[in-house]
Scaffold this motif. Structure first.
Motif, PDB file in Angstrom:
ATOM      1  N   MET A   1       0.847  -1.183   0.000  1.00  0.00           N
ATOM      2  CA  MET A   1       0.000   0.000   0.000  1.00  0.00           C
ATOM      3  C   MET A   1       0.889   1.242   0.000  1.00  0.00           C
ATOM      4  N   ASN A   2       0.503   2.219  -0.782  1.00  0.00           N
ATOM      5  CA  ASN A   2       1.337   3.424  -0.841  1.00  0.00           C
ATOM      6  C   ASN A   2       0.946   4.422   0.249  1.00  0.00           C
ATOM      7  N   ASN A   3       1.815   5.390   0.460  1.00  0.00           N
ATOM      8  CA  ASN A   3       1.638   6.353   1.553  1.00  0.00           C
ATOM      9  C   ASN A   3       0.394   7.215   1.386  1.00  0.00           C
ATOM     10  N   THR A   4       0.069   7.595   0.171  1.00  0.00           N
ATOM     11  CA  THR A   4      -1.120   8.424  -0.053  1.00  0.00           C
ATOM     12  C   THR A   4      -2.382   7.676   0.356  1.00  0.00           C
ATOM     13  N   PHE A   5      -2.475   6.419  -0.036  1.00  0.00           N
ATOM     14  CA  PHE A   5      -3.630   5.605   0.330  1.00  0.00           C
ATOM     15  C   PHE A   5      -3.732   5.441   1.839  1.00  0.00           C
ATOM     16  N   LEU A   6      -2.604   5.118   2.471  1.00  0.00           N
ATOM     17  CA  LEU A   6      -2.612   4.907   3.919  1.00  0.00           C
ATOM     18  C   LEU A   6      -2.942   6.181   4.682  1.00  0.00           C
ATOM     19  N   SER A   7      -2.411   7.322   4.240  1.00  0.00           N
ATOM     20  CA  SER A   7      -2.719   8.578   4.933  1.00  0.00           C
ATOM     21  C   SER A   7      -4.176   8.965   4.740  1.00  0.00           C
ATOM     22  N   THR A   8      -4.719   8.715   3.566  1.00  0.00           N
ATOM     23  CA  THR A   8      -6.139   8.990   3.321  1.00  0.00           C
ATOM     24  C   THR A   8      -7.013   8.087   4.181  1.00  0.00           C
ATOM     25  N   LEU A   9      -6.681   6.822   4.221  1.00  0.00           N
ATOM     26  CA  LEU A   9      -7.438   5.864   5.026  1.00  0.00           C
ATOM     27  C   LEU A   9      -7.390   6.218   6.507  1.00  0.00           C
ATOM     28  N   SER A  10      -6.215   6.587   7.001  1.00  0.00           N
ATOM     29  CA  SER A  10      -6.118   6.954   8.418  1.00  0.00           C
ATOM     30  C   SER A  10      -6.905   8.223   8.704  1.00  0.00           C
ATOM     31  N   GLY A  11      -6.898   9.182   7.789  1.00  0.00           N
ATOM     32  CA  GLY A  11      -7.690  10.400   7.971  1.00  0.00           C
ATOM     33  C   GLY A  11      -9.180  10.106   8.033  1.00  0.00           C
ATOM     34  N   ILE A  12      -9.631   9.193   7.193  1.00  0.00           N
ATOM     35  CA  ILE A  12     -11.057   8.819   7.198  1.00  0.00           C
ATOM     36  C   ILE A  12     -11.426   8.178   8.533  1.00  0.00           C
ATOM     37  N   PHE A  13     -10.635   7.200   8.965  1.00  0.00           N
ATOM     38  CA  PHE A  13     -10.967   6.497  10.214  1.00  0.00           C
ATOM     39  C   PHE A  13     -10.807   7.380  11.443  1.00  0.00           C
ATOM     40  N   PHE A  14      -9.767   8.216  11.470  1.00  0.00           N
ATOM     41  CA  PHE A  14      -9.611   9.130  12.600  1.00  0.00           C
ATOM     42  C   PHE A  14     -10.691  10.207  12.594  1.00  0.00           C
ATOM     43  N   GLY A  15     -11.277  10.484  11.442  1.00  0.00           N
ATOM     44  CA  GLY A  15     -12.371  11.442  11.367  1.00  0.00           C
ATOM     45  C   GLY A  15     -13.721  10.850  11.743  1.00  0.00           C
ATOM     46  N   ILE A  16     -13.869   9.550  11.568  1.00  0.00           N
ATOM     47  CA  ILE A  16     -15.150   8.884  11.822  1.00  0.00           C
ATOM     48  C   ILE A  16     -15.363   8.572  13.299  1.00  0.00           C
ATOM     49  N   TRP A  17     -14.310   8.161  14.005  1.00  0.00           N
ATOM     50  CA  TRP A  17     -14.553   7.638  15.352  1.00  0.00           C
ATOM     51  C   TRP A  17     -15.057   8.664  16.363  1.00  0.00           C
ATOM     52  N   PRO A  18     -14.635   9.933  16.339  1.00  0.00           N
ATOM     53  CA  PRO A  18     -15.166  10.843  17.373  1.00  0.00           C
ATOM     54  C   PRO A  18     -16.689  11.041  17.314  1.00  0.00           C
ATOM     55  N   PRO A  19     -17.280  11.274  16.125  1.00  0.00           N
ATOM     56  CA  PRO A  19     -18.745  11.406  16.121  1.00  0.00           C
ATOM     57  C   PRO A  19     -19.456  10.108  16.496  1.00  0.00           C
ATOM     58  N   LEU A  20     -18.890   8.967  16.112  1.00  0.00           N
ATOM     59  CA  LEU A  20     -19.498   7.702  16.509  1.00  0.00           C
ATOM     60  C   LEU A  20     -19.450   7.518  18.017  1.00  0.00           C
ATOM     61  N   MET A  21     -18.317   7.853  18.624  1.00  0.00           N
ATOM     62  CA  MET A  21     -18.182   7.709  20.068  1.00  0.00           C
ATOM     63  C   MET A  21     -19.089   8.695  20.797  1.00  0.00           C
ATOM     64  N   LYS A  22     -19.202   9.912  20.279  1.00  0.00           N
ATOM     65  CA  LYS A  22     -20.096  10.894  20.899  1.00  0.00           C
ATOM     66  C   LYS A  22     -21.543  10.404  20.851  1.00  0.00           C
ATOM     67  N   ALA A  23     -21.907   9.774  19.732  1.00  0.00           N
ATOM     68  CA  ALA A  23     -23.269   9.249  19.584  1.00  0.00           C
ATOM     69  C   ALA A  23     -23.543   8.105  20.553  1.00  0.00           C
ATOM     70  N   SER A  24     -22.493   7.456  21.052  1.00  0.00           N
ATOM     71  CA  SER A  24     -22.684   6.343  21.986  1.00  0.00           C
ATOM     72  C   SER A  24     -23.251   6.804  23.323  1.00  0.00           C
ATOM     73  N   GLY A  25     -23.009   8.065  23.671  1.00  0.00           N
ATOM     74  CA  GLY A  25     -23.513   8.583  24.938  1.00  0.00           C
ATOM     75  C   GLY A  25     -22.641   8.236  26.134  1.00  0.00           C
ATOM     76  N   LEU A  26     -21.492   7.636  25.897  1.00  0.00           N
ATOM     77  CA  LEU A  26     -20.594   7.298  27.002  1.00  0.00           C
ATOM     78  C   LEU A  26     -19.912   8.558  27.532  1.00  0.00           C
ATOM     79  N   SER A  27     -19.553   8.540  28.802  1.00  0.00           N
ATOM     80  CA  SER A  27     -18.819   9.665  29.384  1.00  0.00           C
ATOM     81  C   SER A  27     -17.425   9.717  28.759  1.00  0.00           C
ATOM     82  N   PRO A  28     -16.741  10.868  28.874  1.00  0.00           N
ATOM     83  CA  PRO A  28     -15.428  11.002  28.216  1.00  0.00           C
ATOM     84  C   PRO A  28     -14.417   9.920  28.595  1.00  0.00           C
ATOM     85  N   PHE A  29     -14.269   9.631  29.883  1.00  0.00           N
ATOM     86  CA  PHE A  29     -13.247   8.674  30.285  1.00  0.00           C
ATOM     87  C   PHE A  29     -13.634   7.243  29.940  1.00  0.00           C
ATOM     88  N   ILE A  30     -14.913   6.924  30.018  1.00  0.00           N
ATOM     89  CA  ILE A  30     -15.370   5.591  29.620  1.00  0.00           C
ATOM     90  C   ILE A  30     -15.199   5.419  28.114  1.00  0.00           C
TER      91      ILE A  30
END
Length: 88
Positions: A1-30
């Protein structure tokens, strides 16, 4: 896998998890603990197949310091995400 693909993929996944986690309703530390558990589990599987020789040549003080910095960053980030408005 080339660096452009990997950096794009990591940006997508790092961008997705915060809204998903916020939607979970868990407290910050949990939410940080749940996130870290699943990251640990997934990276642990990858580590089983990694080059183990680096365990003997690593600069462990930097690895430990980076883990501490990452943990502090996770605390600050999950607290910020939890306090952000729904529209943000």
């Amino acid at each position: 896998m080339n660096n452009t693909f990997l950096s794009t993929l990591s940006g997508i996944f790092f961008g997705i998890w915060p809204p998903l986690m916020k939607a979970s309703g868990l407290s910050p530390f949990i939410s940080g603990a749940v996130f870290s558990f699943f990251v640990f589990a997934m990276m642990g599987v990858c580590a089983l197949f990694a080059d183990k020789q680096t365990l003997y040549t690593a600069e462990w003080k930097y690895a430990i310091l980076s883990g501490i910095a990452g943990g502090l960053g996770m605390i600050a980030f999950t607290t910020w995400v939890a306090k952000s408005a729904k529209e943000d």
